[in-house]
Design a protein around this motif. Sequence first.
Motif, PDB file in Angstrom:
ATOM      1  N   GLY A 228       0.617  -1.281   0.206  1.00 10.70           N
ATOM      2  CA  GLY A 228       0.058   0.080   0.066  1.00 10.70           C
ATOM      3  C   GLY A 228       0.808   1.364  -0.137  1.00 10.70           C
ATOM      4  N   THR A 229       2.052   1.217  -0.746  1.00 13.62           N
ATOM      5  CA  THR A 229       2.704   2.437  -0.637  1.00 13.62           C
ATOM      6  C   THR A 229       2.518   3.153  -2.277  1.00 13.62           C
ATOM      7  N   ILE A 230       2.598   4.553  -2.014  1.00 10.37           N
ATOM      8  CA  ILE A 230       2.735   5.310  -3.304  1.00 10.37           C
ATOM      9  C   ILE A 230       3.919   6.377  -3.533  1.00 10.37           C
ATOM     10  N   PRO A 231       4.765   5.846  -4.263  1.00 10.13           N
ATOM     11  CA  PRO A 231       4.758   4.972  -5.458  1.00 10.13           C
ATOM     12  C   PRO A 231       5.760   4.063  -5.524  1.00 10.13           C
ATOM     13  N   VAL A 232       6.581   3.692  -4.285  1.00 11.15           N
ATOM     14  CA  VAL A 232       7.688   2.763  -4.379  1.00 11.15           C
ATOM     15  C   VAL A 232       7.583   1.822  -3.247  1.00 11.15           C
ATOM     16  N   GLY A 233       7.703   0.753  -3.388  1.00  4.88           N
ATOM     17  CA  GLY A 233       8.136  -0.264  -2.365  1.00  4.88           C
ATOM     18  C   GLY A 233       9.218  -0.004  -1.520  1.00  4.88           C
ATOM     19  N   VAL A 234      10.517  -0.345  -2.310  1.00  5.43           N
ATOM     20  CA  VAL A 234      11.707   0.058  -1.672  1.00  5.43           C
ATOM     21  C   VAL A 234      12.770   0.620  -2.417  1.00  5.43           C
ATOM     22  N   SER A 235      13.382   1.943  -2.112  1.00  9.04           N
ATOM     23  CA  SER A 235      14.182   2.619  -3.058  1.00  9.04           C
ATOM     24  C   SER A 235      15.580   2.683  -2.315  1.00  9.04           C
ATOM     25  N   MET A 255       2.106   6.990  -8.622  1.00  7.67           N
ATOM     26  CA  MET A 255       2.211   8.530  -8.212  1.00  7.67           C
ATOM     27  C   MET A 255       0.977   9.125  -8.997  1.00  7.67           C
ATOM     28  N   PRO A 256       0.237  10.026  -8.512  1.00  7.29           N
ATOM     29  CA  PRO A 256      -0.682  10.701  -9.391  1.00  7.29           C
ATOM     30  C   PRO A 256      -0.069  11.569 -10.219  1.00  7.29           C
ATOM     31  N   GLY A 257      -0.341  11.755 -11.389  1.00  7.38           N
ATOM     32  CA  GLY A 257       0.167  12.653 -12.293  1.00  7.38           C
ATOM     33  C   GLY A 257       1.477  12.215 -12.885  1.00  7.38           C
ATOM     34  N   SER A 258       1.791  11.154 -12.541  1.00  7.80           N
ATOM     35  CA  SER A 258       3.121  10.726 -12.948  1.00  7.80           C
ATOM     36  C   SER A 258       3.147   9.120 -13.746  1.00  7.80           C
ATOM     37  N   THR A 259       4.165   8.731 -14.188  1.00  9.10           N
ATOM     38  CA  THR A 259       4.127   7.301 -14.553  1.00  9.10           C
ATOM     39  C   THR A 259       5.050   6.361 -13.545  1.00  9.10           C
ATOM     40  N   MET A 260       5.411   6.786 -12.349  1.00  8.20           N
ATOM     41  CA  MET A 260       6.241   6.325 -11.333  1.00  8.20           C
ATOM     42  C   MET A 260       5.528   5.222 -10.599  1.00  8.20           C
ATOM     43  N   GLY A 261       5.921   3.891 -10.344  1.00  9.51           N
ATOM     44  CA  GLY A 261       5.178   3.210  -9.455  1.00  9.51           C
ATOM     45  C   GLY A 261       6.145   2.022  -9.660  1.00  9.51           C
ATOM     46  N   TRP A 262       7.082   1.554  -8.496  1.00  7.33           N
ATOM     47  CA  TRP A 262       7.891   0.481  -8.700  1.00  7.33           C
ATOM     48  C   TRP A 262       7.905  -0.296  -7.392  1.00  7.33           C
ATOM     49  N   GLY A 263       8.048  -1.524  -7.465  1.00  8.13           N
ATOM     50  CA  GLY A 263       8.460  -2.531  -6.316  1.00  8.13           C
ATOM     51  C   GLY A 263       9.476  -2.137  -5.596  1.00  8.13           C
ATOM     52  N   ILE A 264      10.597  -2.190  -6.666  1.00  4.69           N
ATOM     53  CA  ILE A 264      12.021  -1.774  -6.463  1.00  4.69           C
ATOM     54  C   ILE A 264      12.512  -0.874  -7.151  1.00  4.69           C
ATOM     55  N   ASP A 265      13.149   0.233  -6.655  1.00  2.00           N
ATOM     56  CA  ASP A 265      13.713   1.154  -7.609  1.00  2.00           C
ATOM     57  C   ASP A 265      15.144   1.457  -7.119  1.00  2.00           C
ATOM     58  N   ALA A 266      15.937   0.986  -8.023  1.00  2.00           N
ATOM     59  CA  ALA A 266      17.461   0.966  -7.842  1.00  2.00           C
ATOM     60  C   ALA A 266      18.073   2.048  -8.656  1.00  2.00           C
ATOM     61  N   GLN A 267      18.741   3.259  -7.980  1.00  2.00           N
ATOM     62  CA  GLN A 267      19.462   4.193  -9.001  1.00  2.00           C
ATOM     63  C   GLN A 267      20.697   4.555  -8.236  1.00  2.00           C
ATOM     64  N   THR A 268      21.524   5.425  -9.239  1.00  2.00           N
ATOM     65  CA  THR A 268      22.617   5.831  -8.767  1.00  2.00           C
ATOM     66  C   THR A 268      23.712   5.311  -8.290  1.00  2.00           C
ATOM     67  N   SER A 284       3.314  -0.224 -12.841  1.00  2.00           N
ATOM     68  CA  SER A 284       4.291   0.181 -13.617  1.00  2.00           C
ATOM     69  C   SER A 284       5.441  -0.864 -13.605  1.00  2.00           C
ATOM     70  N   SER A 285       6.130  -1.298 -12.519  1.00  2.00           N
ATOM     71  CA  SER A 285       7.604  -2.332 -12.495  1.00  2.00           C
ATOM     72  C   SER A 285       7.673  -2.889 -11.214  1.00  2.00           C
ATOM     73  N   GLY A 286       7.599  -3.990 -11.266  1.00  2.00           N
ATOM     74  CA  GLY A 286       8.117  -4.795 -10.223  1.00  2.00           C
ATOM     75  C   GLY A 286       9.675  -4.269  -9.729  1.00  2.00           C
TER      76      GLY A 286
END
Length: 450
Positions: A228-235, A255-268, A284-286
């Motif tokens: 039940g998170t908006i928009p990421v499970g774990v970042s 996230m309202p107004g965007s295309t962001m929605g991820w179970g795992i978001d790994a960056q940088t 969006s993406s698992g």
Amino acid sequence: YVSADSDCEVGCGGEEAPFPTIAEALFVVADGGEVLVGPGEYMEGVLVEKSIAVRGLCAAKVLIAGEVATPFSGDGGKYTAGVGVFGADGVVVSGLRVEGGRLGVAVSEAGDLTLTNLDVANSSEAGVYISHGSTVLVDQVWIHGFADEPVDHGLGIWVNWESKVAAQSVLVESVASSGVVVLDTFSALTLEHCTIRDVDLGTVDPMGVGGFADYGAVLQIRRTLIEGTIPVGVSARGDAWTELENVVVRDVEVMPGSTMGWGIDAQTGAEVIIVDSLFDHISSSGVNAVDPGTRVTISRSILRDTQPNGPGGAGRGLIAGVEAEIVASGLLVDANNGIGFSVRDTGTKGQLEGAVVRNTTYTAEGEAGIAGMCGFGAEFAVRRSVVEGNLGWALWVGDPESRLFFHESNLRGGNALGPGDVVEGAAVFTGGSAEITSSLIDSLNGTGVY
């Protein structure tokens, strides 16, 4: 001893004549002693600067409704806390409901601290804030709700400045911005047997993340539910190291107004290791991995039922781009609405071994369900895997320098979207290349290789 009903003025502190305030007991108690707090509402904060135990009778019966000053500040000035533990080792705080302060519980320079059997509610910045080299056990704590005033962060547990925290049997719910956050090199947070749910968008920082790690911190999550998170499970970002084992991440909304929605978001440049976990009904993406140096390793896990991230969008089981790397083995990628896995951009690499990718469905707009997509110069290798029952293309390779390797695998049983449509087992376009060896392409309603 302390009792909210006591009217003792002289000779106080014993069981028969308890102090009327916690502050009086804290003033006289010696290192190694205990302050035993009876039922009632206390319009004061709790400031602990000695090696003692503060034990409330029960979190349902002892309410801390006041606040104390802290050494921390943020937008809006100095933070206050319902409970503050500063510069003391071996402290135990238990059996309290804490409602006072911008921070529920604030900790600094405290070693071997135990926070247990607490109910922390309606803080405006963070339920539990731990900083400056502290080592803390958070056990059987309920963190929930935030005050109606605008919040700077709105976090459940916030760890930074080289602190080490182990949290077990903790429930974080109905908070804003992030369920748990760990920041800075040499800071570490371990969650075990925990639940993080219903994390909404923050007021100042419009994100709702179950767990967040950045700036080289370590986040380990085991046997935990995040939902039940908006928009990421774990970042995970900024060279953070994150591990998930026996974790369920589900019902993540875009996230309202965007295309962001991820179970795992790994960056940088973050590194994420995932074992024996389930990602279910993500918008969006698992798993999403981007940026040079970012690496996700995932094994013995399930990614299913991802949903499109908006009109014209697609739900993806796994996606990697911008020179990130995904190494996956032993996966079930099932019933995703759009794409099973997607690897794109020059320098991006992916590996899928011992996996089943199946039943990828078409989107609401009727776009093909693609089991695997490789484009814009990426490389992806599929070994000893089964790709079956997808609606549309099984494998799609496009754009110059994109390369797909399909080895010792089985591509079978696809179905067309409708009359006049066909299924391609492997479709290669516009300068892409596919190398298919020691494999079986079988029972497709269309073309094996196009």
